[in-house]
Write a protein that holds these residues in place. Structure first.
Motif, PDB file in Angstrom:
ATOM      1  N   UNK A   1      -6.657  10.106  -7.210  1.00  0.00           N
ATOM      2  CA  UNK A   1      -6.482  11.498  -6.239  1.00  0.00           C
ATOM      3  C   UNK A   1      -5.265  11.491  -5.452  1.00  0.00           C
ATOM      4  N   UNK A   2      -5.204  12.869  -4.580  1.00  0.00           N
ATOM      5  CA  UNK A   2      -3.862  12.753  -3.935  1.00  0.00           C
ATOM      6  C   UNK A   2      -4.753  12.271  -2.958  1.00  0.00           C
ATOM      7  N   UNK A   3      -5.617  12.225  -2.470  1.00  0.00           N
ATOM      8  CA  UNK A   3      -6.142  11.847  -1.206  1.00  0.00           C
ATOM      9  C   UNK A   3      -5.893  10.061  -1.309  1.00  0.00           C
ATOM     10  N   UNK A   4      -6.320   9.435  -2.488  1.00  0.00           N
ATOM     11  CA  UNK A   4      -6.522   8.020  -2.616  1.00  0.00           C
ATOM     12  C   UNK A   4      -5.151   7.742  -2.195  1.00  0.00           C
ATOM     13  N   UNK A   5      -3.679   8.463  -3.048  1.00  0.00           N
ATOM     14  CA  UNK A   5      -2.628   8.489  -2.611  1.00  0.00           C
ATOM     15  C   UNK A   5      -2.350   8.277  -1.020  1.00  0.00           C
ATOM     16  N   UNK A   6      -2.828   9.280  -0.407  1.00  0.00           N
ATOM     17  CA  UNK A   6      -2.640   9.447   0.720  1.00  0.00           C
ATOM     18  C   UNK A   6      -2.873   8.480   1.512  1.00  0.00           C
ATOM     19  N   UNK A   7      -4.238   7.722   1.680  1.00  0.00           N
ATOM     20  CA  UNK A   7      -4.831   7.261   1.614  1.00  0.00           C
ATOM     21  C   UNK A   7      -4.469   6.196   1.873  1.00  0.00           C
ATOM     22  N   UNK A   8      -3.670   5.845   0.608  1.00  0.00           N
ATOM     23  CA  UNK A   8      -3.246   3.991   0.596  1.00  0.00           C
ATOM     24  C   UNK A   8      -1.403   4.647   1.446  1.00  0.00           C
ATOM     25  N   UNK A   9      -1.041   5.549   1.813  1.00  0.00           N
ATOM     26  CA  UNK A   9       0.038   5.827   2.271  1.00  0.00           C
ATOM     27  C   UNK A   9      -0.451   5.061   4.193  1.00  0.00           C
ATOM     28  N   UNK A  10      -0.958   6.226   4.040  1.00  0.00           N
ATOM     29  CA  UNK A  10      -1.524   6.491   5.778  1.00  0.00           C
ATOM     30  C   UNK A  10      -1.575   4.857   5.990  1.00  0.00           C
ATOM     31  N   UNK A  11      -2.879   4.058   5.440  1.00  0.00           N
ATOM     32  CA  UNK A  11      -3.296   2.567   6.127  1.00  0.00           C
ATOM     33  C   UNK A  11      -2.092   2.187   5.763  1.00  0.00           C
ATOM     34  N   UNK A  12      -1.082   2.078   4.905  1.00  0.00           N
ATOM     35  CA  UNK A  12       0.396   1.532   4.909  1.00  0.00           C
ATOM     36  C   UNK A  12       1.028   1.464   5.376  1.00  0.00           C
ATOM     37  N   UNK A  13       1.322   2.728   6.414  1.00  0.00           N
ATOM     38  CA  UNK A  13       1.778   2.959   8.268  1.00  0.00           C
ATOM     39  C   UNK A  13       1.192   2.497   9.026  1.00  0.00           C
ATOM     40  N   UNK A  14      -0.081   2.596   9.195  1.00  0.00           N
ATOM     41  CA  UNK A  14      -0.564   2.076  10.597  1.00  0.00           C
ATOM     42  C   UNK A  14      -0.402   0.645  10.180  1.00  0.00           C
ATOM     43  N   UNK A  15      -0.320  -0.119   9.763  1.00  0.00           N
ATOM     44  CA  UNK A  15      -0.580  -0.838   8.992  1.00  0.00           C
ATOM     45  C   UNK A  15       1.066  -1.653   9.408  1.00  0.00           C
ATOM     46  N   UNK A  16       2.302  -1.022   9.033  1.00  0.00           N
ATOM     47  CA  UNK A  16       3.571  -1.568   9.412  1.00  0.00           C
ATOM     48  C   UNK A  16       3.387  -1.930  10.810  1.00  0.00           C
ATOM     49  N   UNK A  17       3.014  -0.324  11.516  1.00  0.00           N
ATOM     50  CA  UNK A  17       2.534  -0.220  12.936  1.00  0.00           C
ATOM     51  C   UNK A  17       2.016  -0.768  13.502  1.00  0.00           C
ATOM     52  N   UNK A  18       0.908  -1.456  13.333  1.00  0.00           N
ATOM     53  CA  UNK A  18       0.540  -2.641  13.944  1.00  0.00           C
ATOM     54  C   UNK A  18       0.695  -4.411  13.604  1.00  0.00           C
ATOM     55  N   UNK A  19       1.856  -4.179  12.985  1.00  0.00           N
ATOM     56  CA  UNK A  19       2.717  -5.670  12.816  1.00  0.00           C
ATOM     57  C   UNK A  19       2.983  -5.952  13.121  1.00  0.00           C
ATOM     58  N   UNK A  20       3.611  -5.458  14.539  1.00  0.00           N
ATOM     59  CA  UNK A  20       4.635  -5.958  15.537  1.00  0.00           C
ATOM     60  C   UNK A  20       4.075  -6.488  16.244  1.00  0.00           C
ATOM     61  N   UNK A  21       3.292  -7.325  16.347  1.00  0.00           N
ATOM     62  CA  UNK A  21       1.820  -8.409  16.626  1.00  0.00           C
ATOM     63  C   UNK A  21       1.166  -9.120  16.288  1.00  0.00           C
ATOM     64  N   UNK A  22       1.158 -10.344  16.278  1.00  0.00           N
ATOM     65  CA  UNK A  22      -0.015 -11.096  16.262  1.00  0.00           C
ATOM     66  C   UNK A  22      -0.639 -10.448  15.604  1.00  0.00           C
ATOM     67  N   UNK A  23      -1.891  -9.886  17.309  1.00  0.00           N
ATOM     68  CA  UNK A  23      -2.467 -10.227  16.967  1.00  0.00           C
ATOM     69  C   UNK A  23      -2.643  -8.836  16.379  1.00  0.00           C
ATOM     70  N   UNK A  24      -2.043  -7.228  16.199  1.00  0.00           N
ATOM     71  CA  UNK A  24      -2.377  -5.958  15.657  1.00  0.00           C
ATOM     72  C   UNK A  24      -1.744  -6.642  14.342  1.00  0.00           C
ATOM     73  N   UNK A  25      -1.549  -6.964  13.991  1.00  0.00           N
ATOM     74  CA  UNK A  25      -1.584  -8.046  12.457  1.00  0.00           C
ATOM     75  C   UNK A  25      -2.866  -8.087  12.334  1.00  0.00           C
TER      76      UNK A  25
ATOM     77  N   UNK B   1       0.747  -0.801   0.036  1.00  0.00           N
ATOM     78  CA  UNK B   1      -0.342  -0.006  -0.261  1.00  0.00           C
ATOM     79  C   UNK B   1       0.594   0.901  -0.213  1.00  0.00           C
ATOM     80  N   UNK B   2       2.013   1.103   0.496  1.00  0.00           N
ATOM     81  CA  UNK B   2       2.669   2.721   0.723  1.00  0.00           C
ATOM     82  C   UNK B   2       3.344   2.434  -0.717  1.00  0.00           C
ATOM     83  N   UNK B   3       4.215   1.596  -1.094  1.00  0.00           N
ATOM     84  CA  UNK B   3       4.530   1.255  -2.689  1.00  0.00           C
ATOM     85  C   UNK B   3       3.228   2.050  -3.608  1.00  0.00           C
TER      86      UNK B   3
END
Length: 153
Positions: free
Chosen positions: A66-90, A29-31
């Protein structure tokens, strides 16, 4: 009492399978979010708008962005990387944001491409890709995390 080997539940590089898949989705999603801002990868780049159906830029000449859609993908991807530090977070990332992508898909299909309510600039390929992505994320989150409750007992 027996103990399972580290690979019994798909542990690789110190992470579970659900964490690895969640991180993969986050990175993807970040890519996609970054590539959506790059002329050439995004055609008709001069028609990229911040939001709304007037943004006629096309990612890979297929997906309206749109720029907003690209930003949404970046934000969701970043949140995902942060949440994936634990199994339940992932698991929660895959299932929660998978559900969000399904909701976005249904919303996009119901409002239509040319509607003023199409604030993310979604076209039909976007909507169906979001539906498939959401279903795959939820499925992966559910299937790959079933053992997490067993491991806590």
């Amino acid at each position: 009492m027996t103990t399972a080997s580290p690979h019994a539940h798909g542990i690789h590089f110190g992470r579970t399978d659900v964490q690895n898949v969640g991180m993969g989705v986050g990175i993807l999603l970040i890519v996609v979010g970054i590539l959506g801002f790059i002329p050439g990868v995004t055609t008709q780049y001069d028609e990229l708008r911040f939001f709304g159906p007037d943004s006629n830029a096309m990612f890979l000449n297929l997906f309206q962005v749109s720029m907003l859609l690209n930003i949404v993908h970046l934000v969701i991807g970043g949140i995902g990387l942060g949440m994936c530090r634990s199994g339940m977070g992932a698991r929660n990332f895959l299932m929660g944001f998978g559900a969000l992508y399904i909701v976005l898909s249904i919303y996009g299909l119901s409002v239509g491409v040319d509607s003023a309510a199409n604030f993310l600039s979604l076209n039909t390929p976007d909507n169906w890709t979001f539906m498939v992505l959401g279903l795959l994320m939820i499925g992966a989150g559910w299937i790959l995390s079933r053992h997490l409750a067993e491991d806590r007992r």
